[in-house]
Design an enzyme around this catalytic site. Structure first.
Site, PDB file in Angstrom:
ATOM      1  N   CYS A   1     -21.262   1.124 -17.619  1.00  0.00           N
ATOM      2  CA  CYS A   1     -22.470   1.081 -16.786  1.00  0.00           C
ATOM      3  C   CYS A   1     -23.329  -0.151 -17.079  1.00  0.00           C
ATOM      4  O   CYS A   1     -23.932  -0.726 -16.174  1.00  0.00           O
ATOM      5  CB  CYS A   1     -23.292   2.348 -16.986  1.00  0.00           C
ATOM      6  SG  CYS A   1     -22.426   3.819 -16.444  1.00  0.00           S
TER       7      CYS A   1
ATOM      8  N   CYS B   1     -22.191  -3.017 -15.023  1.00  0.00           N
ATOM      9  CA  CYS B   1     -21.885  -2.709 -13.623  1.00  0.00           C
ATOM     10  C   CYS B   1     -22.806  -3.483 -12.671  1.00  0.00           C
ATOM     11  O   CYS B   1     -24.033  -3.461 -12.813  1.00  0.00           O
ATOM     12  CB  CYS B   1     -22.052  -1.212 -13.396  1.00  0.00           C
ATOM     13  SG  CYS B   1     -21.723  -0.727 -11.707  1.00  0.00           S
TER      14      CYS B   1
ATOM     15  N   CYS C   1     -27.414   3.100  -8.748  1.00  0.00           N
ATOM     16  CA  CYS C   1     -26.569   4.241  -9.121  1.00  0.00           C
ATOM     17  C   CYS C   1     -27.412   5.458  -9.508  1.00  0.00           C
ATOM     18  O   CYS C   1     -28.139   5.454 -10.497  1.00  0.00           O
ATOM     19  CB  CYS C   1     -25.653   3.850 -10.275  1.00  0.00           C
ATOM     20  SG  CYS C   1     -24.576   5.190 -10.771  1.00  0.00           S
TER      21      CYS C   1
ATOM     22  N   CYS D   1     -16.098   1.185 -13.280  1.00  0.00           N
ATOM     23  CA  CYS D   1     -16.500   2.587 -13.122  1.00  0.00           C
ATOM     24  C   CYS D   1     -15.256   3.458 -13.331  1.00  0.00           C
ATOM     25  O   CYS D   1     -14.811   4.160 -12.433  1.00  0.00           O
ATOM     26  CB  CYS D   1     -17.101   2.791 -11.732  1.00  0.00           C
ATOM     27  SG  CYS D   1     -18.000   4.335 -11.580  1.00  0.00           S
TER      28      CYS D   1
ATOM     29  N   GLU E   1       0.832  -1.211   0.000  1.00  0.00           N
ATOM     30  CA  GLU E   1       0.000   0.000   0.000  1.00  0.00           C
ATOM     31  C   GLU E   1       0.867   1.261   0.000  1.00  0.00           C
ATOM     32  O   GLU E   1       0.557   2.230  -0.678  1.00  0.00           O
ATOM     33  CB  GLU E   1      -0.938   0.019   1.220  1.00  0.00           C
ATOM     34  CG  GLU E   1      -2.083  -0.978   1.149  1.00  0.00           C
ATOM     35  CD  GLU E   1      -3.055  -0.690   0.003  1.00  0.00           C
ATOM     36  OE1 GLU E   1      -3.028   0.416  -0.563  1.00  0.00           O
ATOM     37  OE2 GLU E   1      -3.831  -1.596  -0.331  1.00  0.00           O
TER      38      GLU E   1
HETATM   39 FE1  SF4 Z   1     -20.237   3.710 -12.133  1.00  0.00          FE
HETATM   40 FE2  SF4 Z   1     -22.855   3.943 -11.683  1.00  0.00          FE
HETATM   41 FE3  SF4 Z   1     -22.000   3.358 -14.114  1.00  0.00          FE
HETATM   42 FE4  SF4 Z   1     -21.778   1.566 -12.146  1.00  0.00          FE
HETATM   43  S1  SF4 Z   1     -23.667   2.361 -13.026  1.00  0.00           S
HETATM   44  S2  SF4 Z   1     -20.212   2.077 -13.659  1.00  0.00           S
HETATM   45  S3  SF4 Z   1     -21.359   2.902 -10.391  1.00  0.00           S
HETATM   46  S4  SF4 Z   1     -21.582   5.235 -12.994  1.00  0.00           S
END
Ligand code: SF4
Length: 451
Positions: free
Chosen positions: A199, A202, A208, A192, A36
């Site tokens: 998205c 995701c 979101c 993201c 880290e």
């Molecule tokens: Fe990012 Fe929201 Fe898109 Fe998921 S849905 S990739 S959290 S912007």
């Protein structure tokens, strides 16, 4: 394999790191801590080799505590932000000497007791190494959370930072905090992403709000096209009033950016501009090898304990002749010997950007016919060959400085200026006489002198 390692405290494999990662023996240097710290400001691909060499060399807290700053800087050379290595070693010493060899195991104690461990690093070590249910907030997590909750205010502002930490601590999985935190960071790094978030793929898209906002904006735009009146804003849309988490009213929603309207870019602080004159003193050492004089920087401050060519800061706006005089005075005071301004040869400039300083090194060289008397009490110094220089704890900027000198010498000893011999060089050799550099092609092809 793991059992052998745990029993013997010495790496038994090729250095893949899993032993260090999994071992919970309090004597073993926590690998997450090292990785880290190294990963702050540095990419994974760069860190891997440094990490493996570090863990091979100092697998235990005791071993790291016994290392010298010189050894730490040598291993860290090229990784940048040298105070990280120094603090890591100071922290190991503290654990061994003041904490009876026991690593603190909570985020609060890690941050409070160990030099160089901030809030994020403390949370990462505590959750990944010791299973504490505590969140982490790094650049990737900031992006994900700001989009999930449409936080559009400056992410470096205190109210936003507080909210993000509160969210990270509330979200973290109590049973597998380390895995959860790593997954959240990985989501930001791979799905993201800053410019092209995926998205559609995701796993948290249903939750979101940035994505929801995009859909609403699209619906609104199509209603406007159809000549329908816009609906009254939902209080959840926020963006009105003095909310410390919303984008400022002066910065409206940019439909071309979609979800990447979040997070808002924090205003970047400009690095301060500095100039330093640096002098590469050269001499012919044993067996004619070219040697350079390097001095050690103070043990605190920027590039603490690293070696460099003798250098002096320059006031802004000095002409080249004035710069030479400043450098001459510095060298005279330091060596106790007269130095002629005219013998300082301008080699070029090196620009190096530290995190907060835009540094320009104005490079001069000073070839010497013999050794100089050194004032060892004021700053440690030594003569090194090029090979020794590269193996020493020197910064990347100083390596660039040497490169500028070598390039300049190479040009001077090339075909166009082949007759110009550098002071201090051995007479008699054709073309370049510097070890480590090739003869010029013309010198190589020159017919031998008749007997
Ligand atoms: Fe990012 Fe929201 Fe898109 Fe998921 S849905 S990739 S959290 S912007």
């Amino acid at each position: 394999m793991l059992l052998r390692y745990w029993g013997g405290h010495s790496p038994c494999c090729e250095g893949c790191g899993w032993c260090w990662h999994l071992c919970s023996d309090p004597c073993v240097l926590p690998a997450v801590w090292v990785s880290e710290i190294m990963l702050q400001q540095t990419q994974v691909a760069t860190v891997i080799d440094y990490y493996n060499r570090w863990m091979q060399k100092w697998p235990t807290l005791q071993a790291l505590a016994e290392a010298s700053l010189e050894e730490v800087n040598e291993l860290w050379a090229g990784l940048g932000y040298y105070s990280r290595g120094k603090r890591l070693q100071e922290a190991a010493r503290k654990v061994v000497s003041e904490l009876a060899g026991q690593m603190p195991r909570t985020a609060e104690e890690l941050q409070k007791l160990l030099p160089g461990v901030g809030r994020y690093t403390a949370g990462a070590i505590a959750s990944i190494s010791y299973g504490q249910a505590t969140g982490v907030v790094d650049g990737n997590v900031i992006r994900v959370l700001c989009r999930l909750r449409c936080i559009g205010a400056d992410p470096s502002s205190p109210p936003v930072i507080d909210r993000l930490w509160a969210m990270a601590n509330a979200l973290v999985d109590r049973s597998r905090p380390g895995d959860f935190n790593q997954a959240l960071m990985e989501l930001g790094a791979t799905v993201c992403t800053p410019k092209a978030p995926l998205c559609g793929e995701c796993p948290v898209k249903q939750h979101c709000r940035a994505r929801l906002r995009v859909e609403k904006e699209l619906a609104l735009a199509s209603q406007k096209l159809l000549g329908k009146l816009p609906p009254v804003p939902d209080v959840e849309d926020c963006g009105v009033g003095d909310c410390p988490l919303c984008p400022p009213a002066a910065e409206p929603w940019d439909s071309s950016l979609g979800v990447t309207n979040f997070p808002r870019k924090a205003a970047k602080k400009q690095p301060r501009v500095e100039q330093t004159a640096t002098c590469v003193l050269e001499r012919r050492g044993h067996r004619g090898a070219l040697e350079y004089l390097i001095v050690q920087r103070p043990s605190s401050g920027l590039l603490a304990g690293l070696w460099e060519f003798p250098s002096v800061p320059l006031a802004p706006g000095l002409q080249q002749e004035q710069q030479r005089e400043v450098l001459r005075d510095h060298l005279q005071a330091w060596t106790g010997q007269p130095v002629g301004v005219e013998s300082l040869r301008f080699m070029g400039e090196v620009v190096h950007v530290f995190s907060h300083i835009h540094q320009t090194y104005v490079v001069y060289s000073l070839p010497l016919d013999g050794d100089v008397t050194l004032d060892l009490a004021s700053s440690p110094s030594r003569w090194v060959t090029e090979e020794e220089f590269r193996a020493s704890a020197v910064s990347t900027a100083m390596k660039k400085v040497l490169k500028v000198c070598e390039r300049q010498h190479g040009e001077e000893s090339g075909p166009a200026k082949g007759s110009k011999r550098k002071r201090g060089a051995k007479p008699g050799a054709g073309g370049s006489t510097r070890p480590g550099t090739q003869l010029s092609l013309r010198a190589f092809l020159r017919a031998p002198n008749p007997p």
